[in-house]
Scaffold this active site. Structure first.
Site, PDB file in Angstrom:
ATOM      1  N   GLY A  31       0.840  -1.203   0.000  1.00 21.16           N
ATOM      2  CA  GLY A  31       0.000   0.000   0.000  1.00 21.16           C
ATOM      3  C   GLY A  31       0.869   1.244   0.000  1.00 21.16           C
ATOM      4  CG  LEU A  32      -0.671   4.758  -2.072  1.00 21.95           C
ATOM      5  CD1 LEU A  32      -1.790   5.811  -2.153  1.00 21.95           C
ATOM      6  CD2 LEU A  32       0.372   5.027  -3.143  1.00 21.95           C
ATOM      7  N   GLY A  34       1.851   5.787   4.256  1.00 19.99           N
ATOM      8  CA  GLY A  34       0.791   6.396   5.072  1.00 19.99           C
ATOM      9  C   GLY A  34      -0.540   5.671   5.002  1.00 19.99           C
ATOM     10  CB  SER A  35      -1.864   2.888   2.954  1.00 20.58           C
ATOM     11  OG  SER A  35      -0.816   1.949   3.069  1.00 20.58           O
ATOM     12  N   GLY A  36      -1.169   2.710   6.215  1.00 18.36           N
ATOM     13  CA  GLY A  36      -1.421   2.055   7.503  1.00 18.36           C
ATOM     14  C   GLY A  36      -0.710   0.716   7.682  1.00 18.36           C
ATOM     15  CE  LYS A  37       3.456   0.170   3.315  1.00 21.27           C
ATOM     16  NZ  LYS A  37       2.898   1.547   3.094  1.00 21.27           N
ATOM     17  CB  SER A 105       5.793  -4.350  -2.482  1.00 23.40           C
ATOM     18  OG  SER A 105       4.791  -4.481  -1.489  1.00 23.40           O
TER      19      SER A 105
HETATM   20  P1  ADP Z   1       2.564   3.087   6.328  1.00 21.60           P
HETATM   21  O1  ADP Z   1       3.302   2.101   7.180  1.00 21.60           O
HETATM   22  O2  ADP Z   1       1.667   2.440   5.318  1.00 21.60           O
HETATM   23  O3  ADP Z   1       3.444   4.128   5.721  1.00 21.60           O
HETATM   24  P2  ADP Z   1       1.639   4.123   8.846  1.00 21.60           P
HETATM   25  O4  ADP Z   1       1.097   2.930   9.556  1.00 21.60           O
HETATM   26  O5  ADP Z   1       3.021   4.577   9.223  1.00 21.60           O
HETATM   27  O6  ADP Z   1       1.546   3.874   7.270  1.00 21.60           O
HETATM   28  O7  ADP Z   1       0.645   5.359   9.029  1.00 21.60           O
HETATM   29  C1  ADP Z   1      -0.744   5.229   8.876  1.00 21.60           C
HETATM   30  C2  ADP Z   1      -1.466   6.370   9.617  1.00 21.60           C
HETATM   31  O8  ADP Z   1      -2.871   6.251   9.373  1.00 21.60           O
HETATM   32  C3  ADP Z   1      -1.274   6.295  11.112  1.00 21.60           C
HETATM   33  O9  ADP Z   1      -1.151   7.617  11.626  1.00 21.60           O
HETATM   34  C4  ADP Z   1      -2.593   5.656  11.605  1.00 21.60           C
HETATM   35  O10 ADP Z   1      -2.939   6.038  12.921  1.00 21.60           O
HETATM   36  C5  ADP Z   1      -3.599   6.209  10.590  1.00 21.60           C
HETATM   37  N1  ADP Z   1      -4.802   5.366  10.410  1.00 21.60           N
HETATM   38  C6  ADP Z   1      -6.082   5.793  10.413  1.00 21.60           C
HETATM   39  N2  ADP Z   1      -6.955   4.795  10.242  1.00 21.60           N
HETATM   40  C7  ADP Z   1      -6.219   3.671  10.129  1.00 21.60           C
HETATM   41  C8  ADP Z   1      -6.566   2.291   9.957  1.00 21.60           C
HETATM   42  N3  ADP Z   1      -7.834   1.866   9.843  1.00 21.60           N
HETATM   43  N4  ADP Z   1      -5.552   1.394   9.873  1.00 21.60           N
HETATM   44  C9  ADP Z   1      -4.273   1.796   9.953  1.00 21.60           C
HETATM   45  N5  ADP Z   1      -3.886   3.079  10.120  1.00 21.60           N
HETATM   46  C10 ADP Z   1      -4.845   4.026  10.217  1.00 21.60           C
END
Ligand code: ADP
Length: 198
Positions: A31-32, A34-37, A105
């Protein structure tokens, strides 16, 4: 002694899975930025650990300061980054360990390579889905702002492509669900796949 020419075999994956009382899988989160990985990966690892599973979490930032600290973000380096991660995940898998991989990825090609290294049976592709707009608004690391001004080049979603996975095993829409709901959905999907049958 050379392991490959020896008639003595290393202890196999099934024995190790028995010992750990779990089935090894690779949970591949794409995922992008900031998507939540990472958020989901960390919570999921904690929940699985609480239930007695042994899990290894591999994350982009961690890997890029360690084993892949000589790689950047060109197409070739992204490919090599993922190739090494997939190979490392396979080593953990063959030791009976569940691995959660949190990596952008970005392309079908890159994910297909990871899947072919790990094996179709064991590769669980989880698409962490949130629109570019949502990820950019979150911008928790300030990277999108830098990508927009050109301070960071080849940034996924802005100046580098992201292919939406065509046929993921699970989609988690983090722009529509809370973190708790998302983690629960991931758990419901994963638990049956890593639970060893009696
Ligand atoms: P990534 O690892 O994809 O770059 P991050 O996990 O570091 O993304 O950041 C995701 C952000 O989105 C966090 O600040 C998190 O609190 C927020 N967020 C909001 N809703 C969700 C959700 N349902 N699942 C995961 N993250 C979420």
């Amino acid at each position: 002694m050379n392991l490959y020419f020896s008639d003595q075999k290393p202890v196999g994956r099934p024995e190790k899975e028995q010992r750990l009382n779990q089935k090894a899988k690779v949970i591949w989160m794409t995922g992008l930025s900031g998507s939540g990985k990472t958020t989901i990966g960390l919570a999921l690892e904690k929940e699985l650990y609480k239930r007695g599973f042994l899990v290894m979490l591999l994350d982009g930032d961690l890997v890029r300061i360690g084993i892949n600290n000589n790689l950047r973000f060109s197409v070739e380096d992204r490919m090599e980054n993922i190739r090494r991660i997939a190979e490392v995940s396979k080593l953990f898998m063959n030791c009976g360990i569940v691995t959660i991989d949190c990596f952008i990825s970005p392309t079908n090609k890159i994910r297909a390579m990871a899947k072919s290294i790990i094996g179709e049976e064991d590769f669980l592709e989880v698409f962490i889905s949130a629109s570019l707009e949502v990820c950019e608004n979150r911008d928790i690391k300030g990277l999108y702002a830098k990508a927009r001004t050109g301070e960071i080049l080849e940034f996924t979603g802005i100046s580098s492509p992201f292919d939406v996975p065509a046929d993921p095993d699970l989609v988690l829409k983090t722009d529509e669900m809370t973190v708790e709901e998302t983690v629960q959905k991931a758990l419901d999907f994963i638990l049956p796949k890593i639970t060893l049958q009696e």
